[in-house]
Write a protein that holds these residues in place. Structure first.
Motif, short mmCIF file in Angstrom:
data_model
loop_
_atom_site.label_atom_id
_atom_site.label_comp_id
_atom_site.label_asym_id
_atom_site.label_seq_id
_atom_site.Cartn_x
_atom_site.Cartn_y
_atom_site.Cartn_z
N PRO A 199 0.83 -1.21 0.00
CA PRO A 199 0.00 0.00 0.00
C PRO A 199 0.86 1.26 0.00
O PRO A 199 1.98 1.26 0.52
N THR A 200 0.35 2.31 -0.57
CA THR A 200 1.09 3.57 -0.63
C THR A 200 0.73 4.51 0.51
O THR A 200 1.51 5.40 0.84
N THR A 201 -0.42 4.31 1.14
CA THR A 201 -0.84 5.14 2.27
C THR A 201 -1.46 4.25 3.34
O THR A 201 -1.95 3.16 3.06
N PHE A 202 -1.47 4.77 4.59
CA PHE A 202 -2.06 4.02 5.68
C PHE A 202 -3.55 3.79 5.48
O PHE A 202 -4.09 2.77 5.90
N SER A 203 -4.24 4.73 4.87
CA SER A 203 -5.68 4.61 4.67
C SER A 203 -6.05 3.39 3.84
O SER A 203 -7.15 2.84 3.99
#
Length: 207
Positions: A199-203
């Motif tokens: 994933p590129t972001t925590f969200s």
């Protein structure tokens, strides 16, 4: 094609070596679960040091009345399985036992070729046993198809399973259970459609 199955006792932090430093008892319901898994194997992959520990115990356990019928069944399995003892030193002798052979392989590339050929041959599943170096090498080569972990409720410093893993490997949970001694059995198979995307972001983790 045959499967290579890593089945081992471990800790929540993934300790592999020196089981006497952290491993508690093996209770009867856990032992029966282990034996059910062993019924699917006909070949054991083992390093030389671990093999010598096996041959020092299992032949005498065949007639041991104190440790119960499950242990005697396991002793018969250990006697009858094809046991392949891996070594990188051809001059080191091994103790004699029923249905045992040596595989002297100079490096991980030779080990990979050997195991790929072994998996392609007819037979039951293949149990990857210890020791540390052999197990880590086979895991690192990406040749393990299934994992059966019996996780003891203790943290202990030591050699971890996955130190030589070259990349993230996705697993699918196929079963779990707990036993009277607090040990948890966790059963996984490798996912054939590759490494999970990072994933590129925590969200993205909670979507």
């Amino acid at each position: 094609m045959r499967k290579i199955v890593l089945q081992m006792m471990t800790t929540p932090n993934g300790r592999l070596d020196d089981p006497l430093a952290w491993m508690g008892t093996v209770v009867e319901d856990q032992y029966r679960a282990i034996d059910r898994l062993y019924a699917g194997y006909d070949t054991v992959l083992v390093g030389r040091t671990t093999y010598e520990e096996m041959v020092g115990y299992w032949p005498g356990a065949l007639d041991d009345q104190e440790n119960g019928e499950t242990n005697r069944v396991m002793a018969r399995r250990m006697r009858d399985y094809r046991k392949i003892v891996f070594s990188r030193t051809p001059t080191e002798a091994i103790s004699p036992w029923h249905n045992v052979e040596r595989a002297v392989l100079e490096d991980d590339a030779a080990l990979s070729r050997y195991l790929i050929d072994l998996k392609a041959r007819p037979g039951g599943d293949i149990h990857l046993s210890g020791g540390v170096s052999l197990a880590q090498s086979v895991v690192g080569l990406g040749l393990v198809d299934r994992y059966h972990f019996f996780v003891y409720p203790v943290f202990s410093p030591g050699e971890p399973w996955f130190a030589r893993l070259g990349q993230t490997e996705a697993l699918r949970l196929t079963g779990s259970e707990s036993y009277d001694n607090g040990v948890v059995g966790l059963h996984y198979e490798t996912v054939s459609d590759g490494t999970p995307a990072r994933p590129t972001t925590f969200s993205e983790l909670i979507a």
